[in-house]
Design a protein around this motif. Structure first.
Motif, PDB file in Angstrom:
ATOM      1  N   ALA A 129       0.955  -1.064  -0.013  1.00 14.32           N
ATOM      2  CA  ALA A 129      -0.012  -0.074  -0.171  1.00 14.32           C
ATOM      3  C   ALA A 129       0.750   1.381   0.102  1.00 14.32           C
ATOM      4  O   ALA A 129       2.206   1.031   0.440  1.00 14.32           O
ATOM      5  N   VAL A 130       0.448   2.272  -0.338  1.00 14.87           N
ATOM      6  CA  VAL A 130       0.885   3.694  -0.158  1.00 14.87           C
ATOM      7  C   VAL A 130       0.607   4.346   1.057  1.00 14.87           C
ATOM      8  O   VAL A 130      -0.479   4.559   1.337  1.00 14.87           O
ATOM      9  N   LEU A 131       1.907   4.925   1.473  1.00 12.24           N
ATOM     10  CA  LEU A 131       1.631   5.719   2.868  1.00 12.24           C
ATOM     11  C   LEU A 131       0.643   6.804   2.708  1.00 12.24           C
ATOM     12  O   LEU A 131       0.896   7.819   1.608  1.00 12.24           O
ATOM     13  N   ASP A 132      -0.038   7.158   3.866  1.00  9.54           N
ATOM     14  CA  ASP A 132      -0.938   8.235   3.921  1.00  9.54           C
ATOM     15  C   ASP A 132       0.057   9.542   4.188  1.00  9.54           C
ATOM     16  O   ASP A 132       0.667   9.513   5.362  1.00  9.54           O
ATOM     17  N   THR A 133      -0.120  10.517   3.429  1.00  7.16           N
ATOM     18  CA  THR A 133       0.609  11.587   3.420  1.00  7.16           C
ATOM     19  C   THR A 133       0.221  12.864   4.620  1.00  7.16           C
ATOM     20  O   THR A 133       0.527  13.822   4.780  1.00  7.16           O
ATOM     21  N   VAL A 134      -1.557  12.484   4.992  1.00  7.62           N
ATOM     22  CA  VAL A 134      -1.897  13.120   5.963  1.00  7.62           C
ATOM     23  C   VAL A 134      -1.785  12.816   7.359  1.00  7.62           C
ATOM     24  O   VAL A 134      -1.612  13.526   8.333  1.00  7.62           O
ATOM     25  N   VAL A 135      -2.189  11.453   7.507  1.00  6.90           N
ATOM     26  CA  VAL A 135      -2.317  10.822   8.985  1.00  6.90           C
ATOM     27  C   VAL A 135      -0.676  10.517   9.320  1.00  6.90           C
ATOM     28  O   VAL A 135      -0.141   9.563   8.571  1.00  6.90           O
ATOM     29  N   ALA A 136       0.002  11.076  10.104  1.00 10.83           N
ATOM     30  CA  ALA A 136       1.224  10.725  10.279  1.00 10.83           C
ATOM     31  C   ALA A 136       1.436   9.760  11.477  1.00 10.83           C
ATOM     32  O   ALA A 136       1.945   8.518  11.113  1.00 10.83           O
ATOM     33  N   VAL A 137       0.565   9.716  12.515  1.00  7.16           N
ATOM     34  CA  VAL A 137       0.598   8.626  13.685  1.00  7.16           C
ATOM     35  C   VAL A 137      -0.772   8.485  14.119  1.00  7.16           C
ATOM     36  O   VAL A 137      -1.691   9.444  13.818  1.00  7.16           O
ATOM     37  N   LEU A 146       5.912   7.408  12.681  1.00  5.33           N
ATOM     38  CA  LEU A 146       5.993   7.766  11.295  1.00  5.33           C
ATOM     39  C   LEU A 146       6.236   6.929  10.476  1.00  5.33           C
ATOM     40  O   LEU A 146       7.247   6.154  10.403  1.00  5.33           O
ATOM     41  N   GLY A 147       5.699   7.051   9.150  1.00 10.57           N
ATOM     42  CA  GLY A 147       5.997   6.139   8.086  1.00 10.57           C
ATOM     43  C   GLY A 147       5.388   4.805   7.944  1.00 10.57           C
ATOM     44  O   GLY A 147       5.954   3.839   7.328  1.00 10.57           O
ATOM     45  N   TYR A 148       4.111   4.660   8.596  1.00  4.75           N
ATOM     46  CA  TYR A 148       3.490   3.401   8.590  1.00  4.75           C
ATOM     47  C   TYR A 148       2.008   3.382   8.358  1.00  4.75           C
ATOM     48  O   TYR A 148       1.405   2.280   8.047  1.00  4.75           O
ATOM     49  N   TYR A 149       1.375   4.502   8.644  1.00  4.85           N
ATOM     50  CA  TYR A 149      -0.197   4.471   8.317  1.00  4.85           C
ATOM     51  C   TYR A 149      -0.245   4.696   6.816  1.00  4.85           C
ATOM     52  O   TYR A 149       0.342   5.393   6.293  1.00  4.85           O
ATOM     53  N   PHE A 150      -0.993   3.817   6.243  1.00  6.11           N
ATOM     54  CA  PHE A 150      -1.366   3.822   4.926  1.00  6.11           C
ATOM     55  C   PHE A 150      -2.769   4.091   4.434  1.00  6.11           C
ATOM     56  O   PHE A 150      -3.581   4.035   5.214  1.00  6.11           O
ATOM     57  N   ASN A 151      -2.898   4.447   3.093  1.00  7.16           N
ATOM     58  CA  ASN A 151      -4.141   4.726   2.440  1.00  7.16           C
ATOM     59  C   ASN A 151      -4.650   3.314   1.977  1.00  7.16           C
ATOM     60  O   ASN A 151      -3.797   2.763   1.048  1.00  7.16           O
ATOM     61  N   ALA A 152      -5.806   2.992   2.267  1.00  6.54           N
ATOM     62  CA  ALA A 152      -6.210   1.507   1.855  1.00  6.54           C
ATOM     63  C   ALA A 152      -7.167   1.626   0.389  1.00  6.54           C
ATOM     64  O   ALA A 152      -7.634   0.604   0.085  1.00  6.54           O
ATOM     65  N   GLY A 153      -7.170   2.780  -0.342  1.00  6.59           N
ATOM     66  CA  GLY A 153      -7.650   2.827  -1.374  1.00  6.59           C
ATOM     67  C   GLY A 153      -7.019   2.160  -2.763  1.00  6.59           C
ATOM     68  O   GLY A 153      -7.641   1.666  -3.429  1.00  6.59           O
ATOM     69  N   VAL A 154      -5.754   1.736  -2.421  1.00  3.27           N
ATOM     70  CA  VAL A 154      -5.221   0.651  -3.440  1.00  3.27           C
ATOM     71  C   VAL A 154      -4.242  -0.372  -2.626  1.00  3.27           C
ATOM     72  O   VAL A 154      -3.653   0.165  -1.858  1.00  3.27           O
ATOM     73  N   LEU A 155      -4.710  -1.558  -2.626  1.00  2.00           N
ATOM     74  CA  LEU A 155      -4.169  -2.351  -2.103  1.00  2.00           C
ATOM     75  C   LEU A 155      -3.868  -3.532  -3.065  1.00  2.00           C
ATOM     76  O   LEU A 155      -4.628  -4.289  -3.587  1.00  2.00           O
ATOM     77  N   LEU A 156      -2.580  -3.957  -2.862  1.00  2.00           N
ATOM     78  CA  LEU A 156      -2.021  -5.119  -3.467  1.00  2.00           C
ATOM     79  C   LEU A 156      -1.827  -6.354  -2.677  1.00  2.00           C
ATOM     80  O   LEU A 156      -1.138  -6.243  -1.929  1.00  2.00           O
ATOM     81  N   ILE A 157      -2.831  -7.120  -2.689  1.00  2.00           N
ATOM     82  CA  ILE A 157      -2.983  -8.443  -1.986  1.00  2.00           C
ATOM     83  C   ILE A 157      -2.337  -9.587  -2.169  1.00  2.00           C
ATOM     84  O   ILE A 157      -2.576  -9.986  -3.358  1.00  2.00           O
ATOM     85  N   ASN A 158      -1.262 -10.089  -1.629  1.00  2.00           N
ATOM     86  CA  ASN A 158      -1.048 -11.363  -1.693  1.00  2.00           C
ATOM     87  C   ASN A 158      -1.767 -12.552  -0.780  1.00  2.00           C
ATOM     88  O   ASN A 158      -1.841 -12.404   0.538  1.00  2.00           O
ATOM     89  N   ILE A 159      -2.629 -13.091  -1.682  1.00  2.00           N
ATOM     90  CA  ILE A 159      -3.694 -13.894  -1.150  1.00  2.00           C
ATOM     91  C   ILE A 159      -3.370 -15.008  -0.017  1.00  2.00           C
ATOM     92  O   ILE A 159      -3.945 -15.030   1.003  1.00  2.00           O
TER      93      ILE A 159
END
Length: 303
Positions: A129-137, A146-159
């Motif tokens: 996933a891509v990190l969210d640039t608004v939500v820091a923690v 910092l650097g862990y909260y992500f935006n779930a609008g695009v998810l590449l899932i290894n099923i």
């Protein structure tokens, strides 16, 4: 490429726009869509399937039992619908031979080829996933670095890994156990469950409103998105079909709208505006124009 999408009756037009953008930028790729569509008529489903097949792609619809959603809350005064939770169910619904699944929200447009993204090996993680640039923690979710909260609008899932680690089950349980912590629906639950356990994708795969420089001049728009792949129209205020939306790249959505089967629909839905909102609209549009002339902006700031 196996791509998962979810939508309801309110998102039929954005779904067509999304599909049109995918086809325009992935013309030589074989694509199979996995879809959950609730409250959508059989005719609308068939029309979408026909459109997809016209472009050499395929689609499979899946049904969700409403009982699975009864305990999942929607925060008050939010623009979210229960459809946002559907992504949690895809890993258990798609056929067993599908091992890599790319989930994309339908309030997006695709502006590049998705093959490299789809072929990204996220192992040993269950998802990328891509990190969210608004939500820091989010200390309330256990994310205090910092650097862990992500935006779930695009998810590449290894099923296989996702299933092995029971990510969907854990996320649903988190939603049930901690409703008071939920601001961004299942995205919060996924972040809590997947903390430090996500492959970090390049930002160009999920460009949100907050990733776009406010002072970006119009003449640099095309340059800015030339190395991007997915534009994500986040927040209820800045959807491209909102006449008061400030997203500079709403025009990209409108371009694909014109190319889609919904081309005759109006660009904007909320034409009824009062004096205050009309004033805001004029201010935003004038500023967008003036950013092409930085000297004028400097002069205005001095006053």
């Amino acid at each position: 490429m196996h791509i998962a999408i979810s939508f309801d009756q309110n998102f039929i037009t954005p779904t067509y726009v999304f599909l049109t953008s995918v086809f325009n930028n992935n013309q030589h790729e074989k694509i199979f869509f996995h879809a959950i569509a609730t409250g959508v008529s059989d005719k609308d489903k068939q029309d979408i399937e026909d459109y997809i097949q016209q472009h050499g792609a395929e689609i499979e619809y899946y049904n969700i039992d409403d009982k699975n959603l009864t305990n999942l809350i929607i925060p008050e005064h939010s623009y979210f619908t229960v459809a946002t939770y559907y992504r949690l169910f895809f890993p258990s619904l798609v056929p067993a031979h599908v091992e890599q699944l790319l989930y994309i929200d339908t309030d997006t447009v695709v502006v590049g080829n998705l093959k490299d993204l789809y072929l990204t090996d996220v192992r040993p993680y269950p998802a990328g996933a891509v990190l969210d640039t608004v939500v820091a923690v989010r200390p309330d979710l256990g994310i205090d670095e910092l650097g862990y909260y992500f935006n779930a609008g695009v998810l590449l899932i290894n099923i296989p890994i996702w299933k092995e680690q029971k990510i969907s089950e854990k996320s649903i349980q988190f939603l049930v156990d901690y409703p008071e912590k939920i601001k961004w629906v299942d995205q919060d639950a996924l972040n809590a469950v997947l903390y430090r356990n996500v492959y970090k994708l390049a930002g160009g795969y999920n460009v949100t409103f907050y990733d776009i420089p406010k002072d970006l001049p119009r003449k640099k728009y095309k340059e800015f998105i030339s190395d991007k792949y997915i534009i994500h129209y986040t927040t209820g205020l800045h959807k491209p079909w909102s006449i008061l939306g400030e997203n500079k790249f709403r025009y990209v959505y409108h371009d694909y709208l014109k190319k889609s089967p919904k081309s005759k629909e109006r660009k904007y839905k909320n034409y009824k505006v009062d004096i205050k909102s009309a004033s805001f609209f004029v201010k935003v549009r004038i500023l967008e124009y003036l950013y092409d002339y930085p000297m004028i902006i400097k002069l205005l700031k001095r006053r």
